[in-house]
Scaffold this active site. Structure first.
Site, mmCIF file in Angstrom:
data_model
loop_
_atom_site.group_PDB
_atom_site.id
_atom_site.type_symbol
_atom_site.label_atom_id
_atom_site.label_comp_id
_atom_site.label_asym_id
_atom_site.label_seq_id
_atom_site.Cartn_x
_atom_site.Cartn_y
_atom_site.Cartn_z
ATOM 1 C CD1 TRP A 98 4.773 -17.849 20.026
ATOM 2 C CD2 TRP A 98 3.012 -17.917 18.661
ATOM 3 N NE1 TRP A 98 3.651 -17.769 20.813
ATOM 4 C CE2 TRP A 98 2.545 -17.807 19.990
ATOM 5 C CE3 TRP A 98 2.073 -17.993 17.624
ATOM 6 C CZ2 TRP A 98 1.200 -17.754 20.300
ATOM 7 C CZ3 TRP A 98 0.732 -17.944 17.945
ATOM 8 C CH2 TRP A 98 0.308 -17.818 19.261
ATOM 9 N NE ARG B 288 17.211 -9.826 19.247
ATOM 10 C CZ ARG B 288 17.463 -10.246 20.481
ATOM 11 N NH1 ARG B 288 18.604 -9.934 21.068
ATOM 12 N NH2 ARG B 288 16.563 -10.955 21.132
ATOM 13 C CD GLU C 98 15.135 -12.755 14.065
ATOM 14 O OE1 GLU C 98 16.214 -12.165 14.288
ATOM 15 O OE2 GLU C 98 14.802 -13.172 12.943
ATOM 16 C CB SER D 197 8.922 -18.680 20.517
ATOM 17 O OG SER D 197 9.673 -17.514 20.294
#
Length: 385
Positions: free
Chosen positions: A158, A242, A363, A118
């Site tokens: 982040w 995930r 994510e 990110s």
């Protein structure tokens, strides 16, 4: 795909993990400083053999670990997950030299890993990242040994475990204007010249920071996978992790549900126990229903990953979306049923209330997961025509 259920050894292992988390990991977590890497906790995870399992087990085992640890100690769960997220690209795409240098240290807890994707202007739209891998006017400059050399310039934001990690899996743009096709993954040790970072004061208690790259040197020896194919490295890592973010969420939801069952069974109100009020009983039933539905979807996605199913991206997105949204709902309802005591600093639910919010964003935010699901559904429809 067969329905998922735990076999006796798995059930026993989960019970053991919960006990270890409560007895050995939580005391170390409580001694840690919020917003900073708890190296003692990471080392203990290594000594227990849990970090090594990140590289020897499948997605189902990863989910079992994350759910079980999250139930009793979210800090331990997060420390384990961040080691896996940062080091999985090295495990899956690294050279023998990269793997030999870093993976044993990640597994024993002496090296802290981080996943740096990110950026300030590229969060949900990860393909829009702007960190530049520059090599002068045109092609990468040749090194004397025939390798290529770039300099990384830009920012990341982040980033969990930043700025205290020992190495970063960094995604940078090697081909301008190429979108996802022009991104390369690099393994960047934290001591590279030009790499600096600062911590961010976040709602979640685990360490998160920003990184600044001022012409940080990298060579072909630092590439993970292939040049301009780094987005595949990123998405492959996220497809594995995930569903396990969903497992983390399910562990928190189960902890909140169990606390609510205990509280409503003994709390006196309106001339009886809270559990005897139909509105309370129905609310608890709804919390349990949603938690179990999320759990089943998480392990269905993990099983699909382990079996190499074609629809892993869709299932992974569904699992993360449902489980994280469910955990937010369950924890919020648990706070409501506990009343003001749940808002007291140090209460389990106060802790979970702060922890549960971030997984709906990192994510891939919930909106991103919905986009992935829709894209995969339409692609399947078009392929069938």
């Amino acid at each position: 795909m067969p329905a998922f259920s735990l076999d006796p050894p798995q059930s026993a292992w989960c019970a053991e993990l919960r006990a270890l988390a409560a007895e050995r990991l939580r005391p170390l977590a409580e001694k840690g400083e919020p917003g900073h890497v708890n190296r003692a906790l990471v080392t203990e995870l290594g000594e227990l053999g849990l970090l090594e399992r990140l590289f020897t087990s499948g997605a189902v085992d990863l989910c079992l670990m994350r759910e079980s640890l999250a139930y009793a100690c979210t800090e331990a769960e997060t420390a384990l997950a961040l080691q896996g997220l940062g080091a999985h690209p090295v495990h899956a795409h690294g050279t023998p030299a990269q793997r030999e240098r870093w993976l044993p240290r990640v597994a024993d807890g002496t090296a802290i890993a981080a996943f740096a994707l990110s950026e300030p202007a590229a969060g949900s739209d990860a393909a829009a990242l702007e960190l530049r891998a520059e090599a002068g006017a045109s092609d990468p400059v040749a090194e004397p040994d025939g390798g290529a050399r770039w300099r990384l310039t830009g920012e990341k934001c982040w980033i969990s475990n930043a700025p205290e990690a020992d190495f970063y899996t960094v995604f940078a743009r090697t081909t301008p204007g190429a979108g996802a096709r022009g991104v390369t993954a690099f393994l960047v040790p934290a001591d590279r010249p030009g790499l600096t970072g600062t911590g961010l004061d976040m709602l979640s208690p685990h360490p998160i920071g920003a990184l600044s790259f001022d012409a940080v040197p990298v060579t072909a020896d630092d590439v993970l996978g292939e040049v301009d194919r780094g987005f595949r490295v990123a998405m492959g890592t996220l497809n594995l992790f995930r569903p396990s973010v969903g497992a983390f969420a399910v562990g928190m939801a189960q902890a909140a549900l169990d606390a609510t069952l205990a509280h409503t069974a003994q709390r006196e109100a309106f001339g009886g126990k809270l559990k005897d009020l139909q509105s309370v009983a129905h609310q608890v039933a709804e919390m349990a229903l949603r938690t179990e539905a999320a759990r089943l979807m998480v392990y269905a996605a993990a099983t699909a990953y382990d079996e190499g199913a074609a629809d892993v991206p869709k299932r992974a997105a569904m699992a993360k979306l449902l489980a994280t949204e469910t955990a937010q709902y369950v924890v919020d309802q648990a706070v409501q049923l506990h009343g003001a005591r749940a808002l007291c600093r140090g209460h389990l639910l106060e802790h979970l209330y702060r922890e549960v919010r971030a997984p709906r964003i990192y994510e891939g935010a919930s909106e991103v997961q919905r986009g992935i699901i829709a894209k995969e559904l339409y692609a399947t429809r078009e392929a069938a025509q």
